[in-house]
Design a protein around this motif. Structure first.
Motif, short mmCIF file in Angstrom:
data_model
loop_
_atom_site.label_atom_id
_atom_site.label_comp_id
_atom_site.label_asym_id
_atom_site.label_seq_id
_atom_site.Cartn_x
_atom_site.Cartn_y
_atom_site.Cartn_z
N PRO A 197 -15.37 9.93 -2.38
CA PRO A 197 -15.30 8.60 -3.10
C PRO A 197 -14.41 7.75 -1.90
N GLU B 195 -21.30 8.79 -14.21
CA GLU B 195 -21.44 7.54 -13.52
C GLU B 195 -20.30 6.99 -12.58
N ASP B 196 -20.01 7.40 -11.31
CA ASP B 196 -19.02 7.25 -10.73
C ASP B 196 -19.30 6.95 -9.31
N VAL B 197 -18.39 6.49 -8.28
CA VAL B 197 -18.61 6.32 -7.04
C VAL B 197 -19.33 7.58 -6.20
N TYR B 198 -18.72 8.68 -6.48
CA TYR B 198 -19.22 9.96 -5.94
C TYR B 198 -20.64 10.18 -6.35
N SER B 199 -20.87 10.18 -7.47
CA SER B 199 -22.44 10.22 -8.08
C SER B 199 -23.42 9.11 -7.47
#
Length: 185
Positions: free
Chosen positions: A15, A166-170
């Motif tokens: 991230p 559901e996040d920046v990494y994903s």
């Protein structure tokens, strides 16, 4: 894994804004370890080496992590082996060596229990490691001129995307999967 200097698939870990520029497979930000986990603390300290690698000092970082790998040994903690092999794959100049480290990371993840992963972070799910690990294997197989093997691992990455939050990494993983799909057409 993130593209450190060897042309790996973009992503699989970081991230933006994470102190290390990396995350463990599965997306948890890797910004150090608690006092009860001295091996992870050593890895966290070694992340300075990863940042050095991003500045072109890959050999130095690779040597540092390989020494840590030797200290862990093949019977070392499976979570530590997974994380460390995941990093070491990115530090390889030779795609064959990268492939071996990616395989080690996957093998470690295959034997990692959910309980052990949660001792690092309570929300961490082992299943969430697989999109990144298979994406990296797909990328290196493509580099090696093995598009069929690349497609196999890309398919496994796609099938495991639902494990990601559901996040920046994903979002980075999903984007890298889409990019690799385009390259494999």
């Amino acid at each position: 894994m993130s593209d450190m200097s060897n042309g790996s698939a973009p992503e699989a870990g970081a991230p933006s804004g994470a102190p290390s520029g990396r995350a463990v497979p599965g997306g948890a930000a890797f910004d150090g370890a608690g006092p009860d986990d001295p091996v992870l603390a050593r890895i966290a300290l070694g992340l300075d080496g990863v940042q050095a690698a991003q500045r072109g000092r890959t050999a130095e970082a690779r040597e540092s992590f390989e020494r840590l790998w030797e200290a862990l040994g093949e019977r070392g903690d499976v979570f530590h082996r997974c994380v460390l092999a995941h990093y070491l794959a990115d530090l390889q100049d030779d795609p064959r060596a990268e492939l071996e480290w990616d395989r080690r990371a996957l093998a470690a993840a295959d034997s990692l229990t959910a309980e052990r992963a949660r001792t690092y972070e309570s929300a961490l799910q082992v299943r969430a490691f697989y999109p990144s690990l298979h994406l990296n294997l797909a990328s290196v197989h493509l580099k090696l001129g093995e598009p069929d093997r690349a497609r196999e691992h890309l398919d496994r990455a796609v099938r495991s995307l639902d494990a990601l939050p559901e996040d920046v990494y994903s979002a980075g993983i999903r984007s890298a999967v889409d990019e690799l799909r385009r390259r494999l057409r």
